[in-house]
Design an enzyme around this catalytic site. Structure first.
Site, PDB file in Angstrom:
ATOM      1  N   PHE A 139       0.867  -1.187   0.000  1.00  0.00           N
ATOM      2  CA  PHE A 139       0.000   0.000   0.000  1.00  0.00           C
ATOM      3  C   PHE A 139       0.895   1.226   0.000  1.00  0.00           C
ATOM      4  CE2 PHE A 139      -2.433   3.438   1.846  1.00  0.00           C
ATOM      5  CZ  PHE A 139      -3.667   3.314   1.220  1.00  0.00           C
ATOM      6  N   ASP A 224       9.300   2.718   1.232  1.00  0.00           N
ATOM      7  CA  ASP A 224       8.133   3.402   1.783  1.00  0.00           C
ATOM      8  C   ASP A 224       8.123   3.124   3.289  1.00  0.00           C
ATOM      9  OD1 ASP A 224       5.625   3.998   2.816  1.00  0.00           O
ATOM     10  OD2 ASP A 224       4.537   3.352   1.031  1.00  0.00           O
ATOM     11  N   LYS A 253       2.905   9.963   8.338  1.00  0.00           N
ATOM     12  CA  LYS A 253       2.257   9.426   9.534  1.00  0.00           C
ATOM     13  C   LYS A 253       2.895   9.951  10.811  1.00  0.00           C
ATOM     14  CE  LYS A 253      -0.111   5.279   7.789  1.00  0.00           C
ATOM     15  NZ  LYS A 253      -1.468   5.697   8.127  1.00  0.00           N
TER      16      LYS A 253
END
Length: 405
Positions: A139, A224, A253
């Site tokens: 993702f 990532d 995040k």
């Protein structure tokens, strides 16, 4: 009933229905606790999906935001600003980075990374070297480009045609990668631990072999670290414990501890391909976000805090394994630091949501990583007593779900 002018029903009345929020509406947070409109207390093991790195309303973050709000909120990128420069300095001093690009989110950081990889290959080889290889179950965001690089087709359905030149292979499968990588490959993109895909860590052997294949084919390696970065695994970034250094790394995040910010980190040589006007972001490098992120980095980079994240991992894992053994509910407990997944046994696959709902009724907030895995991404400084209380609530919730069968 609450006297609040808005409630959960208001969402259905006024919001686009792409989300399905839970029945409660949190209104206040402190540390690892949230309170809803009715005043009910919940232990928060979700952390805004690995975002609230230091819990809710950490006093140093609150003060940093207030101080910055009194001086400067926003400048366009026609100018630079001190909080952005200070944060970039800290990132270059503590990571692989020699150059930093700031964005607002993980998707934007990844978008920048993928564009940079293609531009770098275009500049140094030519347009034929444009192919990106990513992994199934991965993702990387919800923009059209990042959702196309992500390895979950359900997120692309209905938005086709997707951007081309992207190939997906199984995670931790070196031979599958070896079969498709070529001189046309500009980048391989991977999460050190699949997050949304089920909390599945890369093996050290796989990670190191991917690096070697990228070197062999002159492809960039993009990590990532949106979910694994900024202390989440017990290292400042996960790559630091893997024997691998990527060419480009993305962070978001937890970087802002709850304030929106994203960053793409890379080397000076690769960064040259993002010359003047090549890419941009109106709000990227915002002084408010950069000031808060700078304070987050100061706190999280403390070796004692990072060591304690690894210690807390053992508390969670031991408790989850004990619950799993007693109730026969978990197939595997995996992850690193405070990114933990508990995979349900096969007969409960597809039903993780039932356990989330039961946990909420017990005053506990947890997550899923797909329909088969319970996910835990609490504050890195969650007190031991909250971990113990949370595991007691989880055990009760699981017992209640099992009793209904």
């Amino acid at each position: 009933m609450s006297n609040n002018p808005v409630n959960r029903q208001t969402f259905d009345d006024v919001m686009v229905p792409n989300y399905a929020p839970q029945a409660i509406v949190p209104v206040r947070g402190k540390g690892s606790h949230l309170w809803d409109q009715e005043g009910r207390d919940y232990i928060d093991l979700a952390g805004g999906i690995a975002v609230n790195l230091l819990g809710h309303c950490h006093p140093e973050l609150v003060q940093t935001l207030k101080d910055q709000a009194d001086s400067l909120w926003h400048l366009s990128n026609v100018y630079t600003n001190e909080p952005a420069l200070t944060l970039a300095q800290k990132l270059t001093q503590q990571t692989l980075a020699e150059r930093v690009f700031f964005a607002n989110s993980g998707a934007e950081a990844n978008e920048a990374a993928f564009k940079l990889a293609r531009k770098y290959a275009y500049d140094h080889v030519g347009p034929q070297k444009h192919e990106i290889i990513a992994f199934e179950q991965s993702f990387h965001g919800r923009t059209l480009f990042t959702v196309s690089v992500g390895g979950q087709p359900k997120y692309r359905q209905g938005f086709e045609p997707a951007p081309g030149g992207i190939t997906h292979v199984p995670y931790n499968d070196l031979e599958a990668l070896r079969a498709v990588i070529s001189e046309r490959t500009c980048a391989v993109v991977m999460e050190p631990i699949l997050g949304e895909g089920g909390i599945i860590p890369a093996t050290a052997e796989f990670a190191q072999a991917v690096r070697a294949l990228c070197d062999e084919h002159k492809a960039l390696l993009i990590y990532d670290e949106i979910q694994t970065g900024v202390g989440r695994t017990g290292n400042l970034f996960a790559y630091m414990d893997m024997g691998v250094t990527p060419d480009i790394l993305t962070s978001a995040k937890g970087l802002g501890g709850g304030f929106p910010i994203g960053a793409m980190l890379t080397t000076a040589r690769i960064a040259e391909s993002f010359g003047f006007g090549a890419h941009g972001s109106t709000f990227g490098g915002n002084p408010l976000g950069c000031a808060v992120a700078g304070k987050v980095l100061d706190i999280v980079s403390d070796p004692a805090l990072l060591a304690d994240v690894k210690r807390k991992h053992a508390l969670f894992k031991d408790a989850l394994q004990r619950i799993g053994d007693r109730l026969g509910i978990f197939k595997q407990v995996r992850g690193a630091g405070l990114l933990i997944g508990a995979e349900l046994v096969d007969q409960w696959h597809g039903k993780a949501g039932e356990f989330l709902a039961a946990a909420r009724e017990q005053g506990l907030l947890i997550l899923m990583a797909g329909p088969n895995v319970l996910r835990f991404t609490p504050s890195l400084i969650i007190p031991d007593e909250d971990i113990g209380a949370a595991m007691t609530k989880l055990e009760t919730a699981i017992e209640q779900v099992l009793a209904k069968q």
